[in-house]
Design a protein around this motif. Structure first.
Motif, PDB file in Angstrom:
ATOM      1  N   LYS A  49     106.514  -2.114 -63.039  1.00  9.10           N
ATOM      2  CA  LYS A  49     105.871  -2.747 -64.177  1.00  9.10           C
ATOM      3  C   LYS A  49     104.364  -2.584 -64.039  1.00  9.10           C
ATOM      4  N   LYS A  50     103.765  -1.914 -65.023  1.00  3.88           N
ATOM      5  CA  LYS A  50     102.328  -1.657 -64.976  1.00  3.88           C
ATOM      6  C   LYS A  50     101.518  -2.741 -65.674  1.00  3.88           C
ATOM      7  N   GLU A  51     102.110  -3.347 -66.709  1.00  6.58           N
ATOM      8  CA  GLU A  51     101.351  -4.323 -67.493  1.00  6.58           C
ATOM      9  C   GLU A  51     102.309  -5.163 -68.334  1.00  6.58           C
ATOM     10  N   THR A  52     101.957  -6.425 -68.524  1.00  5.76           N
ATOM     11  CA  THR A  52     102.665  -7.289 -69.457  1.00  5.76           C
ATOM     12  C   THR A  52     101.714  -7.653 -70.580  1.00  5.76           C
ATOM     13  N   VAL A  53     102.132  -7.403 -71.809  1.00  5.42           N
ATOM     14  CA  VAL A  53     101.312  -7.715 -72.978  1.00  5.42           C
ATOM     15  C   VAL A  53     101.994  -8.821 -73.767  1.00  5.42           C
ATOM     16  N   GLY A  54     101.284  -9.917 -74.018  1.00  2.76           N
ATOM     17  CA  GLY A  54     101.846 -11.011 -74.792  1.00  2.76           C
ATOM     18  C   GLY A  54     102.790 -11.866 -73.974  1.00  2.76           C
ATOM     19  N   LYS A  55     103.768 -12.451 -74.652  1.00  2.00           N
ATOM     20  CA  LYS A  55     104.681 -13.389 -74.018  1.00  2.00           C
ATOM     21  C   LYS A  55     105.725 -12.673 -73.178  1.00  2.00           C
ATOM     22  N   VAL A 403     104.811  -2.759 -70.125  1.00  2.26           N
ATOM     23  CA  VAL A 403     104.540  -1.342 -69.911  1.00  2.26           C
ATOM     24  C   VAL A 403     105.098  -0.974 -68.540  1.00  2.26           C
ATOM     25  N   LEU A 404     106.035  -0.043 -68.506  1.00  4.71           N
ATOM     26  CA  LEU A 404     106.750   0.314 -67.281  1.00  4.71           C
ATOM     27  C   LEU A 404     106.560   1.798 -66.984  1.00  4.71           C
ATOM     28  N   GLU A 405     106.732   2.157 -65.724  1.00  8.27           N
ATOM     29  CA  GLU A 405     106.624   3.562 -65.321  1.00  8.27           C
ATOM     30  C   GLU A 405     107.724   3.898 -64.330  1.00  8.27           C
ATOM     31  N   ILE A 406     108.405   4.996 -64.571  1.00  8.43           N
ATOM     32  CA  ILE A 406     109.468   5.457 -63.678  1.00  8.43           C
ATOM     33  C   ILE A 406     108.839   6.179 -62.493  1.00  8.43           C
ATOM     34  N   LYS A 407     109.141   5.748 -61.301  1.00  9.26           N
ATOM     35  CA  LYS A 407     108.560   6.335 -60.087  1.00  9.26           C
ATOM     36  C   LYS A 407     109.510   7.410 -59.549  1.00  9.26           C
ATOM     37  N   ASP A 408     109.452   8.578 -60.204  1.00  7.02           N
ATOM     38  CA  ASP A 408     110.379   9.658 -59.848  1.00  7.02           C
ATOM     39  C   ASP A 408     109.769  10.663 -58.879  1.00  7.02           C
ATOM     40  N   GLY A 409     108.651  10.288 -58.247  1.00  4.94           N
ATOM     41  CA  GLY A 409     108.049  11.174 -57.255  1.00  4.94           C
ATOM     42  C   GLY A 409     107.113  12.197 -57.833  1.00  4.94           C
ATOM     43  N   SER A 605      94.450 -10.775 -61.533  1.00  3.28           N
ATOM     44  CA  SER A 605      94.961 -10.233 -60.279  1.00  3.28           C
ATOM     45  C   SER A 605      94.099  -9.065 -59.816  1.00  3.28           C
ATOM     46  N   CYS A 606      94.021  -8.913 -58.489  1.00  8.03           N
ATOM     47  CA  CYS A 606      93.261  -7.799 -57.894  1.00  8.03           C
ATOM     48  C   CYS A 606      94.128  -6.585 -57.620  1.00  8.03           C
ATOM     49  N   GLU A 607      95.444  -6.723 -57.765  1.00 11.10           N
ATOM     50  CA  GLU A 607      96.325  -5.606 -57.447  1.00 11.10           C
ATOM     51  C   GLU A 607      97.614  -5.726 -58.230  1.00 11.10           C
ATOM     52  N   GLY A 608      98.382  -4.652 -58.184  1.00 15.32           N
ATOM     53  CA  GLY A 608      99.691  -4.652 -58.828  1.00 15.32           C
ATOM     54  C   GLY A 608      99.607  -4.594 -60.339  1.00 15.32           C
ATOM     55  N   GLU A 609     100.513  -5.305 -61.002  1.00 17.78           N
ATOM     56  CA  GLU A 609     100.615  -5.302 -62.455  1.00 17.78           C
ATOM     57  C   GLU A 609      99.284  -5.664 -63.105  1.00 17.78           C
ATOM     58  N   TRP A 610      98.944  -4.936 -64.175  1.00 22.24           N
ATOM     59  CA  TRP A 610      97.659  -5.138 -64.851  1.00 22.24           C
ATOM     60  C   TRP A 610      97.773  -6.231 -65.903  1.00 22.24           C
ATOM     61  N   CYS A 641      84.100 -11.527 -70.879  1.00 21.37           N
ATOM     62  CA  CYS A 641      85.328 -12.270 -70.617  1.00 21.37           C
ATOM     63  C   CYS A 641      84.973 -13.704 -70.223  1.00 21.37           C
ATOM     64  N   LYS A 642      85.946 -14.609 -70.344  1.00 24.74           N
ATOM     65  CA  LYS A 642      85.702 -16.028 -70.056  1.00 24.74           C
ATOM     66  C   LYS A 642      85.823 -16.335 -68.568  1.00 24.74           C
ATOM     67  N   GLU A 643      86.728 -15.640 -67.899  1.00 25.61           N
ATOM     68  CA  GLU A 643      86.941 -15.867 -66.470  1.00 25.61           C
ATOM     69  C   GLU A 643      86.244 -14.771 -65.664  1.00 25.61           C
ATOM     70  N   LYS A 644      86.114 -14.985 -64.370  1.00 31.14           N
ATOM     71  CA  LYS A 644      85.466 -13.996 -63.517  1.00 31.14           C
ATOM     72  C   LYS A 644      86.332 -12.738 -63.439  1.00 31.14           C
ATOM     73  N   PRO A 645      85.794 -11.567 -63.790  1.00 36.21           N
ATOM     74  CA  PRO A 645      86.600 -10.338 -63.756  1.00 36.21           C
ATOM     75  C   PRO A 645      86.838  -9.871 -62.322  1.00 36.21           C
ATOM     76  N   LEU A 646      88.054  -9.430 -62.065  1.00 33.48           N
ATOM     77  CA  LEU A 646      88.430  -8.956 -60.729  1.00 33.48           C
ATOM     78  C   LEU A 646      88.577  -7.433 -60.677  1.00 33.48           C
ATOM     79  N   ARG A 647      89.038  -6.850 -61.784  1.00 32.30           N
ATOM     80  CA  ARG A 647      89.232  -5.401 -61.848  1.00 32.30           C
ATOM     81  C   ARG A 647      88.775  -4.887 -63.207  1.00 32.30           C
TER      82      ARG A 647
END
Length: 662
Positions: A49-55, A403-409, A605-610, A641-647
């Protein structure tokens, strides 16, 4: 390697041959290999999972990956789709690309209209923004399509339908595959869509239509809602009578003569006939002023134009126009189809809350329309441009999705075509060799071994990525015997390998050829394909009244690969310049900020899903789209942005995205 292989069809009952329901109709090169691939199953890879948009929990998905691998994932998850629309490559021999625009430099208000400069040389479009190269040979295309259609069928619900959008290049062949896979009895329509106005071709009739093949999973248990289209002028002209209030009407037949089931025999106002309705209904229509008495005393009904739903849609679609340059829905995607086309298909063959899937998603029109009509959607495409275009389009429509990505190498450059082009340049000594069959990517000249044919798996063909006994059999028994007698060695690259020890043993024990077969892992080369960009930023915390916000400023942005293509463009422009057409180079500022198309901040988040907590997109004219809201403001090289940006994530004008920790 795949986690496992998922069957294309349900596990057979004991004693049933797994391919017993496939009676092959269409014969072509490699067809027997395809049957072996079907027996092996669909490769299931890890999904990231690369990103979650919305609910969360919407169930909507935007997947970067191939059709077959996506279907393996859906089947493993127990997800069935209710309607499939696919607009795959047409085997037309054409390359499809988009134009790249330089943005306005936000640091200089007096900058000339540089956003109107297009990087539209043939070389640039074919490299930077080529979405796919539709240059298949017939055999490869049919093998590839057969596997895709089998995978799609395996995730369709029992009441599902599929629409396959093609044109004259290959449609008639695919129609035979569809008959075989879904059954001739489940063919519903060949829809003709007029996609262009009339045009003249020098030596043949103008080709201005596409074919859409409509099949269902079963003969009776499928969804079909009658959809209507506007009447044409000739039909409307029939409504040439009007009531005093101006309502237009045409007369309708009230007799039941010739109709099955009989009618009602009675006399009304001195006229006896076999009527379509009982006398009570006739009297009611008369009271409402809906009867028309002819000069001969006959009785007919008044059919009002404003009460008609429209003409039930036929299989010839002449009323849906292609996307024009001024259309609000235009997203600058070469093969984009109009929303009206998908609205008709989705309304006809699905109901609300059903799952609509497009496994060659392109511009994202299927998902966008499915969302508007209250359906769930699954968008799948191998090209990053498709994923980005669809993501931005769905966000503008307030959709929720993962938003998902297949990790097929495979670390793809931007899409399989561009990756293949890049790989060939990275393999030292590889050159085009027209004396070899198209199976081979080219050859390498060696002082000791002479000409060495080289095989590279086709990244657009999911089955060729895996080196297994099916492929080795083909190489040893079909391809090697066709080589010249002086060939001593071949090189076989692979993305994934079924069982390396077993395959090497198979090669060693085979005595049908003396040619050396060297296996090489293509991923070692693919790792060098993607080149990241460089950015310099600074962040400020601003206090306004009782609220605080953060402003990130882009001080400098460098994209070596984009600059290389601009240099190539300038060189060609210089060589093609003349007194009538002077040399006009594209120039980029030292800051390079005009090479940016999109910026996103993750404050979660600083890593993983955006998590895109704040984002802007700069259109080709330099105007800002802030969190999907269009403005007439020029970008000032900042994002808030309202919060402190991490990435921070930045997409350059060619679509490459890079992330940095702030």
């Amino acid at each position: 390697m795949p986690i496992k292989y998922v069957p294309f069809i349900p596990e057979p009952i004991e004693g049933q041959a797994i391919l017993s329901n496939f009676n092959r109709i269409l014969k072509y090169r490699g067809v027997n290999d395809k049957d072996m691939v079907l027996q092996r199953g669909m490769p299931l890879y890890e999904m990231e999972k690369k990103e979650t948009v919305g609910k969360d929990g919407s169930g909507n998905m935007v997947i970067r990956g191939e059709c077959v691998s996506t279907c393996a994932y859906l089947k493993e998850q127990g997800i069935q789709v209710d309607l499939v629309y696919i607009d795959p490559p047409f085997a037309s021999g054409a390359d499809y690309a988009k134009k790249v625009y330089i943005r306005r430099n936000p640091n200089f208000a007096e900058t000339i209209s540089q956003e109107e400069e297009e990087l539209d040389s043939d070389e640039l479009r074919a490299f930077e923004e080529k979405m796919y190269g539709d240059i298949w040979d017939k055999e490869k295309y049919l093998n590839w399509m057969y596997e895709n259609l089998m995978a799609i069928k395996s995730v369709m619900s029992e009441n599902a339908s599929i629409y396959v959008h093609l044109d004259y290049h290959i449609g008639h062949y695919v129609k035979i595959l569809l008959d075989e896979i879904f059954g001739e009895e489940n063919f519903r329509n060949e829809i003709i869509w007029k996609r262009a106005t009339a045009h003249s071709d020098a030596e043949f009739y103008g080709n201005n239509f596409d074919c859409i093949y409509f099949y269902t999973k079963s003969q009776i248990n499928y969804i079909f809602n009658t959809v209507y289209q506007s009447y044409d002028d000739a039909y409307i002209a029939r409504f040439n009578r009007s009531d005093p209030d101006g309502r237009k009407w045409d007369s309708g037949n009230l007799t039941a003569k010739g109709l099955q089931g009989g009618g009602y025999n009675y006399e009304y106002k001195g006229h006896r006939s076999l009527w379509r309705m009982p006398i009570e209904t006739m009297k009611k229509m008369d009271q409402e002023g809906r009867l028309y008495i002819t000069k001969t005393g006959g009785i007919r009904s008044k059919v009002y134009l404003d009460e008609l739903q429209g003409m039930p849609t036929q299989s010839m679609w002449l009323d849906i126009n292609p996307i024009n340059s001024q259309a609000n829905e235009k997203v600058d995607y070469t093969t984009q189809k109009p929303e009206a086309l998908l609205e008709r298909i989705i309304n006809a063959s699905s109901n609300e809350n059903m799952i609509i899937a497009d496994f060659f998603g392109g511009s994202g029109v299927t998902s966008a329309v499915a969302h508007k009509l209250g359906r769930q959607f699954i968008h799948c495409d191998i090209g990053i441009n498709s994923i980005q275009t669809t993501r931005d389009r769905l966000i503008a429509n307030k959709a929720s999705f993962d938003v998902l990505e297949i990790k097929d190498g495979v670390q793809l450059y931007r899409n399989p075509v561009q990756t293949m082009d890049k790989i060939k340049s990275l393999i030292q000594g590889l050159k085009q060799d027209d004396t070899l069959h198209s199976f081979w990517a080219g050859s390498i000249s060696d002082s000791k071994m002479g000409t060495i044919p080289v095989y590279i798996p086709d990244l657009e063909n999911s089955s060729s990525k895996l080196l297994d006994t099916v492929l080795i059999n083909r190489i040893i028994y079909q391809e090697i015997p066709e080589l010249e007698s002086n060939v001593k060695k071949v090189i076989v690259y692979y993305i994934d390998i079924a069982d390396q020890e077993e395959i090497e043993k198979f090669i060693k024990n085979d005595d049908s050829t003396t040619i050396i077969i060297e296996l090489r892992d293509l991923k070692n080369i693919l790792d060098d394909v993607v080149i990241g960009d460089y950015v310099e930023t600074h962040c400020e915390k601003i206090q306004e009244d009782l609220l605080e916000r953060y402003i990130v400023t882009i001080d400098r942005f460098v994209s070596d690969r984009v600059m290389q293509k601009i240099m190539e463009y300038n060189q060609k422009a210089f060589l093609n310049s003349s007194n009538k057409r002077p040399y006009k180079p594209i120039t980029i500022s030292d800051e390079g900020i005009e090479l940016i198309e999109y910026v996103s901040l993750d404050c979660t988040s600083c890593e993983g899903e955006w998590y895109s907590d704040s984002e802007i997109k700069i259109n080709k004219n330099g105007y800002v789209i802030k969190d999907s809201v269009k403005t007439k403001d020029f970008w000032d090289a900042t994002i808030c942005c309202k919060e402190k940006p991490l990435r921070i994530k930045i997409r350059n004008i060619c679509g490459d995205e890079t992330e940095w920790i702030l």
